[in-house]
Design a protein around this motif. Structure first.
Motif, mmCIF file in Angstrom:
data_model
loop_
_atom_site.group_PDB
_atom_site.id
_atom_site.type_symbol
_atom_site.label_atom_id
_atom_site.label_comp_id
_atom_site.label_asym_id
_atom_site.label_seq_id
_atom_site.Cartn_x
_atom_site.Cartn_y
_atom_site.Cartn_z
ATOM 1 N N ARG A 34 43.267 29.203 51.836
ATOM 2 C CA ARG A 34 43.641 28.280 50.761
ATOM 3 C C ARG A 34 42.559 28.241 49.681
ATOM 4 O O ARG A 34 41.366 28.221 49.980
ATOM 5 C CB ARG A 34 43.851 26.873 51.329
ATOM 6 N N GLY A 35 42.999 28.234 48.441
ATOM 7 C CA GLY A 35 42.068 28.153 47.331
ATOM 8 C C GLY A 35 41.192 29.374 47.167
ATOM 9 O O GLY A 35 40.101 29.296 46.599
ATOM 10 N N GLU A 36 41.665 30.536 47.614
ATOM 11 C CA GLU A 36 40.861 31.758 47.608
ATOM 12 C C GLU A 36 41.593 32.856 46.846
ATOM 13 O O GLU A 36 42.811 32.979 46.941
ATOM 14 C CB GLU A 36 40.636 32.191 49.064
ATOM 15 N N ILE A 37 40.856 33.653 46.087
ATOM 16 C CA ILE A 37 41.422 34.829 45.427
ATOM 17 C C ILE A 37 40.927 36.057 46.169
ATOM 18 O O ILE A 37 39.728 36.325 46.232
ATOM 19 C CB ILE A 37 41.029 34.904 43.946
ATOM 20 N N VAL A 38 41.866 36.785 46.770
ATOM 21 C CA VAL A 38 41.558 37.958 47.581
ATOM 22 C C VAL A 38 42.123 39.187 46.885
ATOM 23 O O VAL A 38 43.240 39.160 46.354
ATOM 24 C CB VAL A 38 42.162 37.812 48.995
ATOM 25 N N GLY A 39 41.366 40.263 46.869
ATOM 26 C CA GLY A 39 41.783 41.472 46.167
ATOM 27 C C GLY A 39 42.274 42.568 47.093
ATOM 28 O O GLY A 39 41.837 42.673 48.238
ATOM 29 N N ILE A 40 43.213 43.365 46.587
ATOM 30 C CA ILE A 40 43.613 44.632 47.218
ATOM 31 C C ILE A 40 43.364 45.721 46.181
ATOM 32 O O ILE A 40 43.873 45.651 45.062
ATOM 33 C CB ILE A 40 45.095 44.625 47.632
ATOM 34 N N ALA A 41 42.566 46.715 46.549
ATOM 35 C CA ALA A 41 42.198 47.771 45.608
ATOM 36 C C ALA A 41 42.515 49.136 46.204
ATOM 37 O O ALA A 41 42.644 49.293 47.418
ATOM 38 C CB ALA A 41 40.720 47.675 45.252
ATOM 39 N N VAL A 224 36.837 36.977 45.878
ATOM 40 C CA VAL A 224 35.753 36.641 46.802
ATOM 41 C C VAL A 224 35.732 37.590 47.991
ATOM 42 O O VAL A 224 34.685 37.853 48.571
ATOM 43 C CB VAL A 224 35.878 35.177 47.274
ATOM 44 N N ARG A 225 36.910 38.118 48.368
ATOM 45 C CA ARG A 225 37.016 39.118 49.427
ATOM 46 C C ARG A 225 37.979 40.193 48.961
ATOM 47 O O ARG A 225 38.794 39.961 48.075
ATOM 48 C CB ARG A 225 37.528 38.499 50.737
ATOM 49 N N ALA A 226 37.897 41.377 49.590
ATOM 50 C CA ALA A 226 38.743 42.474 49.139
ATOM 51 C C ALA A 226 39.082 43.409 50.283
ATOM 52 O O ALA A 226 38.347 43.513 51.275
ATOM 53 C CB ALA A 226 38.059 43.251 48.014
ATOM 54 N N TYR A 227 40.223 44.099 50.108
ATOM 55 C CA TYR A 227 40.702 45.116 51.047
ATOM 56 C C TYR A 227 40.910 46.401 50.256
ATOM 57 O O TYR A 227 41.602 46.397 49.238
ATOM 58 C CB TYR A 227 42.018 44.687 51.702
ATOM 59 N N VAL A 228 40.306 47.487 50.720
ATOM 60 C CA VAL A 228 40.419 48.780 50.049
ATOM 61 C C VAL A 228 41.449 49.622 50.805
ATOM 62 O O VAL A 228 41.264 49.920 51.990
ATOM 63 C CB VAL A 228 39.064 49.502 49.997
ATOM 64 N N PHE A 229 42.541 49.986 50.114
ATOM 65 C CA PHE A 229 43.630 50.749 50.713
ATOM 66 C C PHE A 229 43.523 52.229 50.349
ATOM 67 O O PHE A 229 43.128 52.581 49.229
ATOM 68 C CB PHE A 229 44.982 50.241 50.199
ATOM 69 N N TYR A 230 43.918 53.069 51.300
ATOM 70 C CA TYR A 230 44.083 54.498 51.023
ATOM 71 C C TYR A 230 45.195 55.023 51.920
ATOM 72 O O TYR A 230 45.174 54.808 53.139
ATOM 73 C CB TYR A 230 42.791 55.279 51.279
ATOM 74 N N ALA A 231 46.180 55.693 51.331
ATOM 75 C CA ALA A 231 47.294 56.283 52.082
ATOM 76 C C ALA A 231 47.959 55.268 53.003
ATOM 77 O O ALA A 231 48.314 55.582 54.137
ATOM 78 C CB ALA A 231 46.817 57.495 52.874
ATOM 79 N N GLY A 232 48.116 54.052 52.504
ATOM 80 C CA GLY A 232 48.826 53.028 53.265
ATOM 81 C C GLY A 232 48.015 52.356 54.352
ATOM 82 O O GLY A 232 48.561 51.603 55.149
ATOM 83 N N ARG A 233 46.718 52.626 54.415
ATOM 84 C CA ARG A 233 45.858 52.019 55.433
ATOM 85 C C ARG A 233 44.708 51.258 54.786
ATOM 86 O O ARG A 233 44.245 51.616 53.700
ATOM 87 C CB ARG A 233 45.271 53.084 56.360
#
Length: 346
Positions: A34-41, A224-233
């Motif tokens: 809650r109240g967080e901006i999370v990134g997907i790159a 504030v946090r992020a997830y790095v995707f490659y080829a669907g993973r």
């Protein structure tokens, strides 16, 4: 902090030619508090937008989805029927699409598009819906009030159209906003205003945002946090600062070094001024590229999908999927080698 959105082992497959089933998302796990901006790159085709569409039930017909995506601890999103989505989509989760021009109906006024679903979902009458629409336009800093409500999308600038799309997504007060590259087609000044708006909404109303981007500068400025995707993973996940300054996956490091002027710091000099000679020197430096081409999730080779492009790959990398290792608290990496990567210059 309790996760507002808790996604576990999400997998998506799409129907292909000749009855084939094409996997596009593999075992994706992510959380948004809650109240967080999370990134997907990640690069184009890495599965960022497909993940967002799966969370909103917007996938093509006959798509297969497995795993779990729980909203607020009590609402499972995977496996919902079309009718069941009416209690979630647009009300509890909303989405801002990359192309506001395509997302807005060209033949309907801004006012009609802002008020129609408020009247449907919130039960407001015409006068109350219009009053709320005016408040929303003010909230996203669109001047003109009633004049803006009477405008058609083509009469507004690109930045104003994107703000209208954000206002429309906020109309029913969702708990979670998914923003799919909402600043891609905007110039730098307008982009900065949109990013500031997202952060302001988070601070003032506690809105949670899942922000999808290919721009690592945007990732650094907003999330504030992020997830790095490659080829669907998911290749790497953790606090944004750690990912950008001390990446542990070769793919994350390669993305950082491939950005234009990769020796730039993430902040301006103390006086806020970039010297002309410094800027000229950066412009003459050659761009760094990642060898090879990005692979589609459906065509990913056995083992680590990044192995064919990775300078650190070993024989074992091409055999089995890499284990997910927590290298620091909250910082996980899907890599078998875990090489000692040079820190990105700060």
């Amino acid at each position: 902090m309790t996760a507002l959105l808790d996604v576990r082992h999400l997998a998506v497959s799409l129907p292909g030619a000749g009855g084939q089933v094409l996997p596009v998302i593999h075992d994706a796990t992510l959380q948004v508090s809650r109240g967080e901006i999370v990134g997907i790159a990640g690069e184009s085709g890495s599965g960022k937008s497909m993940t967002a569409q799966a969370l909103l039930g917007l996938l093509p017909e006959r798509a297969q989805v497995s795993g779990s995506a729980v909203l607020d601890g009590n609402t499972e999103l995977v496996g919902r029927s079309g009718r069941a989505w009416r209690t979630v989509r647009g009300t509890r989760i909303a989405m801002v699409f990359q192309d506001a021009t395509a997302a807005l109906h060209p033949m309907l006024t801004v006012g009609r598009q802002l008020t129609e679903h408020m009247r449907e979902h919130l039960g407001l009458d015409r006068r109350a819906a219009e009053a709320r629409a005016l408040d929303l336009l003010d909230r996203v800093r669109i001047p003109g009030g009633r004049g803006a409500l009477r405008s058609y999308p083509h009469q507004l600038s690109g930045g104003m159209r994107q703000r209208v799309a954000i206002a429309s997504a906020l109309a029913c007060e969702p708990e979670l906003l998914i923003a799919d590259e909402p600043t891609t087609a905007l110039d730098v000044t307008v982009q900065a205003g949109i990013l500031e708006l997202f952060d302001e909404l988070r601070r003032e109303s506690g809105l949670s945002v899942l922000f999808i981007t290919h721009d690592l500068g945007v990732l650094a400025a907003l999330t504030v946090r992020a997830y790095v995707f490659y080829a669907g993973r998911v290749m790497e996940s953790g606090p944004t600062g750690e990912l950008l300054l001390r990446p542990r996956h070769p793919y994350t490091a390669a993305l950082l070094h491939a950005r234009p002027h990769a020796d730039d710091s993430w902040t301006l000099p103390e006086d806020g001024v970039t010297r002309p000679d410094e800027a000229a020197e950066r412009r003459t430096q050659p761009l760094v590229t990642i060898p090879g081409s990005a692979v589609s999730p459906a065509a990913a080779p056995p083992g680590c999908p990044f192995a064919p492009r990775c300078a650190y790959a070993e024989a074992a990398c091409t055999g089995e999927l890499p284990p997910v290792t927590e290298v620091r608290p909250g910082h996980a990496v899907a890599c078998r080698v875990l090489p000692d990567l040079t820190e990105v210059p700060a």
